[in-house]
Design a protein around this motif. Structure first.
Motif, short mmCIF file in Angstrom:
data_model
loop_
_atom_site.label_atom_id
_atom_site.label_comp_id
_atom_site.label_asym_id
_atom_site.label_seq_id
_atom_site.Cartn_x
_atom_site.Cartn_y
_atom_site.Cartn_z
N ILE A 189 5.80 0.72 13.87
CA ILE A 189 6.59 -0.03 12.89
C ILE A 189 7.18 0.95 11.88
CG2 ILE A 189 5.27 -2.16 13.06
CD1 ILE A 189 3.95 -1.34 10.35
N SER A 190 8.23 0.53 11.20
CA SER A 190 8.84 1.35 10.15
C SER A 190 7.92 1.42 8.93
CB SER A 190 10.19 0.76 9.74
OG SER A 190 10.64 1.36 8.54
N LEU A 191 7.85 2.59 8.32
CA LEU A 191 7.09 2.74 7.08
C LEU A 191 8.02 2.79 5.87
CD1 LEU A 191 4.28 5.25 8.13
CD2 LEU A 191 4.23 2.76 8.03
N GLY A 192 9.24 2.30 6.05
CA GLY A 192 10.18 2.27 4.95
C GLY A 192 9.65 1.48 3.76
N GLY A 193 9.69 2.07 2.57
CA GLY A 193 9.23 1.40 1.35
C GLY A 193 7.74 1.46 1.15
N PRO A 199 0.81 -1.22 0.00
CA PRO A 199 0.00 0.00 0.00
C PRO A 199 0.84 1.27 0.00
CG PRO A 199 0.07 -0.94 2.19
CD PRO A 199 0.77 -1.92 1.29
N VAL A 200 0.16 2.39 -0.18
CA VAL A 200 0.79 3.71 -0.13
C VAL A 200 0.33 4.38 1.16
CG1 VAL A 200 1.19 5.88 -1.33
CG2 VAL A 200 0.67 3.81 -2.65
N LEU A 201 1.26 4.58 2.07
CA LEU A 201 0.95 5.14 3.39
C LEU A 201 1.85 6.34 3.67
CD1 LEU A 201 0.78 1.95 5.66
CD2 LEU A 201 -1.13 3.39 4.98
#
Length: 417
Positions: free
Chosen positions: A407-411, A365-367
């Motif tokens: 949590i990390s939103l990396g990527g 997804p796009v967050l």
């Protein structure tokens, strides 16, 4: 802060709940008369972290070529002049390499596992009832090639924290005895004991009631015409019922998100992928219908028991924004369901449905934020919207609230495209 959420599906409603929890005033806009009436209405019913393998893998291009022109293909391209699909397809092909596949598994799984924990916490705290079953998900295999792929993906996912183990044919039948009639077709599979199933539409409508009791304002029967900007920020939302203003805006519109963000200079590579589902009344046939949720990747189908109903969902059809249902593909799903579970119910009691799943080229997804100070995105969850809904809602609510997500939103942000 007053946050305006665009979309009252499972993605928008869960985000609204967590925003309310963080102390914000929330308004939700949706063109339907109530929550969860489109993509969230009759999906496969799985909370399936184990299904986080992206569509784009090294094998996908060759499989797609074999399926071209076949109305019964698990993945069907409706040939048409469609620049949006062409641009999406080029990005999709770039994600089919083995390194990209592994990266995309990791980032989807990171969010899916977190989200699964969030829904368990939410269910405990709110006492939600939505035909949920916590019996795990069984992935069945019909040949050695498929078994090898499942074994490899299980090993990769275990490295990223998912509890998933390979099982043989006998163990498959022990986990789900209703498969006995199709025992000769199954050679083994994998089992993810912590995954779940449940009715996404029931969950969302119940959560929407809770949000309303917490002070949320739902603007139902309201079509969004445009997102209006002013300099570096969003000024208001223009609808067929007038302007809706807030301090912050969150896009949770699934497949329709790109249509509203494109005029703002935000090009989202999200394409609508039509999926079909059938719902079978299992009343009087309960012992012959599965109670453990299942994945059958050989035909791209999933099965979930929802009270006295069996939901069978699957296939992927790239046909723009059309919701028209192919009779042949409807029957394909019904035939496959009754092939596995011949005594699960009556064919005349089937309800048919189709919905548009918002798929990105990397299946993640796009967050996160955008180039506008007060505009955020929570969209593009593909086939895992129900799985990722609570985790996505919580992290985006934390970002909007100035908190560090858990949590990390990396990527996962829009800049990756």
């Amino acid at each position: 802060m007053h946050v305006v959420v665009l979309g009252a599906g499972v993605i928008g409603t869960t985000a609204a709940y967590y925003l309310l929890q963080n102390g914000h005033q929330v308004s939700i806009i949706d063109r339907q008369p109530m929550a969860a009436q489109e993509t969230s209405f009759a999906n496969g019913g799985q909370i399936s972290a184990c299904h986080a393998t992206p569509w784009a893998t090294p094998e996908t291009p060759w499989q797609s070529l074999k399926w071209l022109g076949r109305e019964d293909a698990p993945l069907l391209f409706r040939l048409r002049f469609d620049p949006q699909l062409f641009a999406w397809g080029l990005r999709f092909l770039r994600n089919c390499g083995p390194d990209r596949t592994r990266q995309n598994i990791e980032k989807s799984l990171r969010l899916a596992i977190y989200s699964r924990d969030c829904i368990k916490e939410l269910r405990h705290n709110l006492g939600l009832e939505y035909d949920n079953l916590s019996k795990g998900i069984l992935h069945i295999c019909r040949d050695e090639k498929e078994m090898s792929k499942v074994s490899q993906s299980s090993e990769i996912m275990k490295q990223f924290g998912l509890k998933r183990h390979v099982v043989n044919a006998r163990e498959c039948l022990e986990i789900e005895p209703a498969l006995q009639a199709a025992a000769h077709q199954i050679i083994g599979g994998s089992f993810s004991p912590d995954d779940e199933s449940g009715d996404a539409q029931k969950f969302t409508t119940e959560l929407a009631k809770i949000c309303r009791n917490m002070g949320a304002v739902f603007h139902y029967n309201t079509s969004i015409h445009s997102i209006e900007k002013s300099s570096s920020a969003i000024d208001h939302i223009r609808t067929d019922s007038g302007e809706v203003r807030g301090d912050c805006y969150l896009v949770c519109l699934g497949s329709f998100s790109p249509l509203l963000t494109k005029p703002l200079g935000i090009k989202l590579p999200i394409y609508p992928c039509k999926g079909y589902s059938i719902t079978i009344d299992t009343s009087g046939h309960e012992s012959h219908a599965p109670s453990v949720s299942l994945i059958d990747d050989s035909v791209k189908m999933v099965y979930s028991r929802l009270g006295n109903r069996l939901r069978a969902a699957g296939t992927a059809e790239l046909d723009g924004y059309s919701l028209r249902m192919s009779h042949r593909r409807q029957q394909l799903i019904a035939n496959k369901a009754f092939d596995l579970f011949p005594r699960c119910g009556k064919r005349e009691d089937i309800t048919y449905w189709s919905g548009l799943r918002p798929v990105t080229p990397d299946s993640a997804p796009v967050l996160g934020p955008t180039k506008y100070d007060n505009l955020y995105l929570n969209t593009g969850h593909g086939t895992l919207g129900w799985t990722m809904s609570c985790g996505s809602g919580k992290v985006i609510a934390d970002l909007i609230s100035g908190k560090t997500p858990e949590i990390s939103l990396g990527g996962l942000n829009v800049d990756r495209f």
